[in-house]
Design an enzyme around this catalytic site. Structure first.
Site, PDB file in Angstrom:
ATOM      1  N   TYR A  37     -88.002  56.856 -65.942  1.00 21.79           N
ATOM      2  CA  TYR A  37     -88.011  56.530 -64.506  1.00 21.79           C
ATOM      3  C   TYR A  37     -86.942  57.331 -63.764  1.00 21.79           C
ATOM      4  O   TYR A  37     -85.799  56.877 -63.635  1.00 21.79           O
ATOM      5  CB  TYR A  37     -87.758  55.028 -64.309  1.00 21.79           C
ATOM      6  CG  TYR A  37     -88.629  54.119 -65.139  1.00 21.79           C
ATOM      7  CD1 TYR A  37     -89.998  54.033 -64.920  1.00 21.79           C
ATOM      8  CD2 TYR A  37     -88.072  53.328 -66.145  1.00 21.79           C
ATOM      9  CE1 TYR A  37     -90.798  53.190 -65.683  1.00 21.79           C
ATOM     10  CE2 TYR A  37     -88.863  52.471 -66.913  1.00 21.79           C
ATOM     11  CZ  TYR A  37     -90.222  52.420 -66.676  1.00 21.79           C
ATOM     12  OH  TYR A  37     -91.001  51.581 -67.433  1.00 21.79           O
ATOM     13  N   TRP A  41     -85.886  52.677 -57.853  1.00 26.19           N
ATOM     14  CA  TRP A  41     -86.784  51.511 -57.738  1.00 26.19           C
ATOM     15  C   TRP A  41     -86.051  50.390 -57.013  1.00 26.19           C
ATOM     16  O   TRP A  41     -84.848  50.169 -57.223  1.00 26.19           O
ATOM     17  CB  TRP A  41     -87.201  51.004 -59.122  1.00 26.19           C
ATOM     18  CG  TRP A  41     -88.504  51.529 -59.612  1.00 26.19           C
ATOM     19  CD1 TRP A  41     -89.703  50.872 -59.634  1.00 26.19           C
ATOM     20  CD2 TRP A  41     -88.773  52.826 -60.183  1.00 26.19           C
ATOM     21  NE1 TRP A  41     -90.680  51.678 -60.183  1.00 26.19           N
ATOM     22  CE2 TRP A  41     -90.145  52.873 -60.520  1.00 26.19           C
ATOM     23  CE3 TRP A  41     -87.991  53.950 -60.439  1.00 26.19           C
ATOM     24  CZ2 TRP A  41     -90.740  53.990 -61.093  1.00 26.19           C
ATOM     25  CZ3 TRP A  41     -88.572  55.065 -61.009  1.00 26.19           C
ATOM     26  CH2 TRP A  41     -89.935  55.084 -61.317  1.00 26.19           C
ATOM     27  N   TRP A  43     -86.159  46.818 -56.977  1.00 22.70           N
ATOM     28  CA  TRP A  43     -85.444  45.696 -57.602  1.00 22.70           C
ATOM     29  C   TRP A  43     -84.515  46.169 -58.713  1.00 22.70           C
ATOM     30  O   TRP A  43     -83.507  45.541 -58.991  1.00 22.70           O
ATOM     31  CB  TRP A  43     -86.351  44.536 -57.969  1.00 22.70           C
ATOM     32  CG  TRP A  43     -87.236  44.569 -59.180  1.00 22.70           C
ATOM     33  CD1 TRP A  43     -87.771  45.656 -59.793  1.00 22.70           C
ATOM     34  CD2 TRP A  43     -87.694  43.414 -59.919  1.00 22.70           C
ATOM     35  NE1 TRP A  43     -88.565  45.265 -60.841  1.00 22.70           N
ATOM     36  CE2 TRP A  43     -88.529  43.899 -60.945  1.00 22.70           C
ATOM     37  CE3 TRP A  43     -87.507  42.048 -59.811  1.00 22.70           C
ATOM     38  CZ2 TRP A  43     -89.171  43.046 -61.858  1.00 22.70           C
ATOM     39  CZ3 TRP A  43     -88.141  41.196 -60.718  1.00 22.70           C
ATOM     40  CH2 TRP A  43     -88.956  41.691 -61.718  1.00 22.70           C
ATOM     41  N   ASP A  44     -84.812  47.344 -59.304  1.00 19.26           N
ATOM     42  CA  ASP A  44     -83.859  47.905 -60.267  1.00 19.26           C
ATOM     43  C   ASP A  44     -82.514  48.123 -59.585  1.00 19.26           C
ATOM     44  O   ASP A  44     -81.458  47.761 -60.113  1.00 19.26           O
ATOM     45  CB  ASP A  44     -84.358  49.243 -60.829  1.00 19.26           C
ATOM     46  CG  ASP A  44     -85.611  49.085 -61.673  1.00 19.26           C
ATOM     47  OD1 ASP A  44     -86.662  48.731 -61.103  1.00 19.26           O
ATOM     48  OD2 ASP A  44     -85.544  49.306 -62.893  1.00 19.26           O
ATOM     49  N   GLN A 115     -91.628  45.787 -53.685  1.00 11.87           N
ATOM     50  CA  GLN A 115     -91.261  45.157 -54.960  1.00 11.87           C
ATOM     51  C   GLN A 115     -90.472  43.884 -54.677  1.00 11.87           C
ATOM     52  O   GLN A 115     -90.054  43.675 -53.523  1.00 11.87           O
ATOM     53  CB  GLN A 115     -90.412  46.140 -55.796  1.00 11.87           C
ATOM     54  CG  GLN A 115     -91.004  46.428 -57.152  1.00 11.87           C
ATOM     55  CD  GLN A 115     -90.105  47.209 -58.080  1.00 11.87           C
ATOM     56  OE1 GLN A 115     -89.017  47.634 -57.707  1.00 11.87           O
ATOM     57  NE2 GLN A 115     -90.569  47.398 -59.309  1.00 11.87           N
ATOM     58  N   GLY A 174     -93.642  43.816 -60.111  1.00 17.47           N
ATOM     59  CA  GLY A 174     -92.628  44.281 -61.066  1.00 17.47           C
ATOM     60  C   GLY A 174     -93.036  44.002 -62.509  1.00 17.47           C
ATOM     61  O   GLY A 174     -92.386  44.447 -63.435  1.00 17.47           O
ATOM     62  N   ASP A 176     -95.914  44.766 -64.398  1.00 18.75           N
ATOM     63  CA  ASP A 176     -97.145  45.561 -64.338  1.00 18.75           C
ATOM     64  C   ASP A 176     -98.355  45.019 -65.085  1.00 18.75           C
ATOM     65  O   ASP A 176     -99.431  44.917 -64.531  1.00 18.75           O
ATOM     66  CB  ASP A 176     -96.868  46.981 -64.856  1.00 18.75           C
ATOM     67  CG  ASP A 176     -95.765  47.675 -64.076  1.00 18.75           C
ATOM     68  OD1 ASP A 176     -95.006  46.992 -63.362  1.00 18.75           O
ATOM     69  OD2 ASP A 176     -95.657  48.903 -64.180  1.00 18.75           O
ATOM     70  N   TYR A 370     -94.431  45.658 -73.278  1.00 23.76           N
ATOM     71  CA  TYR A 370     -94.130  45.657 -71.848  1.00 23.76           C
ATOM     72  C   TYR A 370     -94.040  44.258 -71.263  1.00 23.76           C
ATOM     73  O   TYR A 370     -93.305  43.425 -71.761  1.00 23.76           O
ATOM     74  CB  TYR A 370     -95.240  46.480 -71.190  1.00 23.76           C
ATOM     75  CG  TYR A 370     -94.830  47.335 -70.028  1.00 23.76           C
ATOM     76  CD1 TYR A 370     -93.549  47.842 -69.894  1.00 23.76           C
ATOM     77  CD2 TYR A 370     -95.761  47.657 -69.042  1.00 23.76           C
ATOM     78  CE1 TYR A 370     -93.213  48.640 -68.808  1.00 23.76           C
ATOM     79  CE2 TYR A 370     -95.435  48.457 -67.957  1.00 23.76           C
ATOM     80  CZ  TYR A 370     -94.161  48.934 -67.856  1.00 23.76           C
ATOM     81  OH  TYR A 370     -93.837  49.709 -66.787  1.00 23.76           O
ATOM     82  N   TRP A 371     -94.834  43.916 -70.245  1.00 21.84           N
ATOM     83  CA  TRP A 371     -94.743  42.579 -69.636  1.00 21.84           C
ATOM     84  C   TRP A 371     -95.753  41.615 -70.251  1.00 21.84           C
ATOM     85  O   TRP A 371     -96.164  40.642 -69.646  1.00 21.84           O
ATOM     86  CB  TRP A 371     -94.950  42.691 -68.114  1.00 21.84           C
ATOM     87  CG  TRP A 371     -93.763  43.330 -67.443  1.00 21.84           C
ATOM     88  CD1 TRP A 371     -93.619  44.659 -67.143  1.00 21.84           C
ATOM     89  CD2 TRP A 371     -92.543  42.694 -67.024  1.00 21.84           C
ATOM     90  NE1 TRP A 371     -92.386  44.889 -66.547  1.00 21.84           N
ATOM     91  CE2 TRP A 371     -91.713  43.697 -66.466  1.00 21.84           C
ATOM     92  CE3 TRP A 371     -92.066  41.386 -67.062  1.00 21.84           C
ATOM     93  CZ2 TRP A 371     -90.438  43.434 -65.943  1.00 21.84           C
ATOM     94  CZ3 TRP A 371     -90.805  41.127 -66.547  1.00 21.84           C
ATOM     95  CH2 TRP A 371     -90.004  42.133 -65.998  1.00 21.84           C
ATOM     96  N   GLU A 415     -85.079  48.731 -72.603  1.00 28.87           N
ATOM     97  CA  GLU A 415     -85.805  48.212 -71.431  1.00 28.87           C
ATOM     98  C   GLU A 415     -86.230  46.759 -71.683  1.00 28.87           C
ATOM     99  O   GLU A 415     -86.156  45.918 -70.794  1.00 28.87           O
ATOM    100  CB  GLU A 415     -87.030  49.114 -71.194  1.00 28.87           C
ATOM    101  CG  GLU A 415     -87.758  48.894 -69.894  1.00 28.87           C
ATOM    102  CD  GLU A 415     -88.910  49.888 -69.709  1.00 28.87           C
ATOM    103  OE1 GLU A 415     -89.115  50.757 -70.597  1.00 28.87           O
ATOM    104  OE2 GLU A 415     -89.614  49.790 -68.681  1.00 28.87           O
TER     105      GLU A 415
HETATM  106  C1  2M8 Z   1     -91.950  49.306 -64.434  1.00 27.57           C
HETATM  107  O1  2M8 Z   1     -92.867  49.671 -63.417  1.00 27.57           O
HETATM  108  C2  2M8 Z   1     -93.189  51.045 -63.095  1.00 27.57           C
HETATM  109  C3  2M8 Z   1     -94.021  51.019 -61.830  1.00 27.57           C
HETATM  110  O2  2M8 Z   1     -93.281  50.477 -60.792  1.00 27.57           O
HETATM  111  C4  2M8 Z   1     -93.973  51.748 -64.168  1.00 27.57           C
HETATM  112  O3  2M8 Z   1     -94.514  51.085 -65.055  1.00 27.57           O
HETATM  113  O4  2M8 Z   1     -94.071  52.976 -64.132  1.00 27.57           O
HETATM  114  C5  2M8 Z   1     -91.727  47.782 -64.285  1.00 27.57           C
HETATM  115  O5  2M8 Z   1     -91.079  47.269 -65.409  1.00 27.57           O
HETATM  116  C6  2M8 Z   1     -90.939  47.489 -63.011  1.00 27.57           C
HETATM  117  O6  2M8 Z   1     -90.600  46.133 -62.946  1.00 27.57           O
HETATM  118  C7  2M8 Z   1     -89.674  48.333 -62.928  1.00 27.57           C
HETATM  119  O7  2M8 Z   1     -89.080  48.151 -61.678  1.00 27.57           O
HETATM  120  C8  2M8 Z   1     -89.972  49.827 -63.145  1.00 27.57           C
HETATM  121  C9  2M8 Z   1     -88.701  50.664 -63.249  1.00 27.57           C
HETATM  122  O8  2M8 Z   1     -87.810  50.107 -64.171  1.00 27.57           O
HETATM  123  O9  2M8 Z   1     -90.735  50.023 -64.333  1.00 27.57           O
END
Ligand code: 2M8
Length: 442
Positions: A37, A41, A43-44, A115, A174, A176, A370-371, A415
């Site tokens: 990433y 972002w 909320w990050d 977000q 957040g 996904d 992931y989630w 993560e």
């Molecule tokens: C994840 O989301 C991004 C898209 O926004 C992705 O999958 O590419 C999620 O975990 C999200 O909550 C988080 O803010 C982001 C960056 O850490 O990654």
């Protein structure tokens, strides 16, 4: 800032966290991870600021203020503001056609969705570490943009005055690939995806995806789901990101329980910020704030909170970690709290390493995907805060200790972590894990 006196092992872990944040620092923004990433972002950055305040409150304040660079004229604050780095991110400026749509007031390139609104929480936490005058100056700089963001959330995303705002993409939640969102999203799969899958199976789709170089694809969204999320981006662009147009498309619309819980808490903080600098929240927003606190009660059945489909107003009956965030919002009636504490500390949510994002007995549960099962440090942090708010101090302490333990076990800022064995997954050197660890150790 004085470093708290910690046992050697935790002091070393803290140093690792500091070095992760330094490594991801791009000036006045912090990228979530060096490998996955590369941008900012929403909320990050808020969770990051909550940790950075222990190192440098001014830098933490800059992290929050920099989010306003991306604010749209409508008031929306986007979920990603693109940094000027080499773009290896799969849903970067090209995916959003940023060359064709100039949207932000400050000219920054961004996505067209938002977000979870953690900004007010982060601002108050950072403010706690400042002198009175520095805090007032910081709040004055932040307040107008933050107020417009909260106003936008209600005027644009709660058009029927339900008191609950709707999300238009799972990226806004957040979380996904949380089962709630995937179930409602899948009917929007592009025809080409369905056809390819029918003819060649998922392998053909896997070959086309761009996001899975760092992390095994089976620990992320399925390729079909990923391409469906891309399709929704196209639909949103076609509808000019305007909710009145979007509601006439195939885009899934969800009154997400976690997002609304975070908003309710953020409203309280915004009210406190306004009071401190002598501002008055406009009456319309005050009404929406009150309505939200009542409306979230419509999302509960048999003690479990769910998200709701905006179009049909039916509950999406998937029990996930999102349903625990009303604790953080402080909107759970006292007679329901013990039941929720029992649930989240039960083997269903695993508890040993924190709270699993999906209960272990859900058929969708996957421990490293992931989630869809893993433990997330930001969720543990939010739930622990809620437990403390309700005076469940032992449960809050346990959750915080388990969170530090799971990070310490690998010695690395992952993560997310498997709730079964605590192994780290996703990106290593992940910023919010590092930042919230600093907060937990302070
Ligand atoms: C994840 O989301 C991004 C898209 O926004 C992705 O999958 O590419 C999620 O975990 C999200 O909550 C988080 O803010 C982001 C960056 O850490 O990654």
């Amino acid at each position: 800032m004085p470093v708290p006196s910690l046992p050697a092992e935790l002091a070393a872990l803290r140093e690792t966290a500091v070095s992760v944040l330094r490594g991801n620092d791009l000036g006045d923004i912090t990228r979530p991870s060096p490998t996955l990433y590369p941008h900012q972002w929403l909320w990050d950055s808020c969770f990051i600021a909550i940790g950075l305040r222990h190192l440098d409150p001014q830098r933490a304040a800059a992290e929050i203020l920099s989010l306003l660079r991306g604010q749209w004229p409508s008031g929306m604050i986007p979920h990603v503001i693109f940094a000027e780095t080499t773009d290896f991110y799969h849903a970067g400026p090209q995916r959003w056609r940023c060359d064709r749509v100039t949207t932000t007031a400050g000219g920054a390139q961004s996505t067209g969705v938002t977000q979870p609104p953690m900004i007010a929480e982060a601002a108050v936490r950072v403010g706690e570490m400042m002198t009175d005058s520095a805090r007032a100056a910081f709040y004055r700089q932040l307040y107008p943009g933050l107020l417009r963001f909260h106003q936008w959330l209600y005027t644009e995303r709660d058009p029927d005055d339900d008191g609950l705002v709707s999300l238009v993409h799972s990226w806004e939640s957040g979380m996904d690939n949380t089962p709630t969102w995937m179930e409602i999203t899948r009917p929007a799969a592009p025809l080409a995806v369905r056809a390819l899958r029918r003819i060649n199976g998922d392998d053909a789709l896997d070959a086309l995806r761009r996001d899975s170089k760092e992390v095994p694809p089976d620990e992320r969204l399925t390729s079909g789901d990923l391409f469906t999320l891309y399709r929704i981006v196209r639909e949103l662009r076609g509808a000019h990101y305007d909710f009145r147009e979007i509601r006439r498309t195939i885009v899934p619309l969800v009154q997400d329980v976690a997002f609304n819980a975070i908003l309710i808490r953020a409203n309280e903080h915004l009210t406190a910020i306004a009071a401190e600098i002598g501002e008055v929240i406009p009456a319309g927003l005050r009404r929406s704030m009150r309505r939200s606190r009542e409306a979230i009660g419509q999302l509960v059945v048999d003690g479990v909170y769910y998200s709701r489909d905006f179009r049909t107003r039916t509950l999406l009956r998937h029990e996930t970690i999102a349903g625990l965030l009303p604790l953080y919002a402080g909107v759970v009636p006292e007679d329901r709290v013990d039941g929720m504490v029992k649930t989240l500390t039960s083997p269903r949510y695993c508890a040993r390493f924190g709270v699993a994002s999906v209960p272990l007995d859900d058929p969708a549960f996957l421990p490293r995907c992931y989630w869809q099962g893993p433990v997330w440090v930001n969720m543990n942090w939010l739930i622990a805060d809620g437990l403390e708010r309700y005076g469940r101090l032992d449960a809050a302490d346990d959750l915080r200790r388990n969170t530090v333990d799971v990070i310490a076990a690998s010695g690395a800022m992952y993560e997310y972590y498997s709730p079964l064995d605590g192994s780290g997954a996703g990106s290593n050197r992940f910023s919010w894990t590092a930042a919230l660890l600093l907060d937990l150790l302070a």
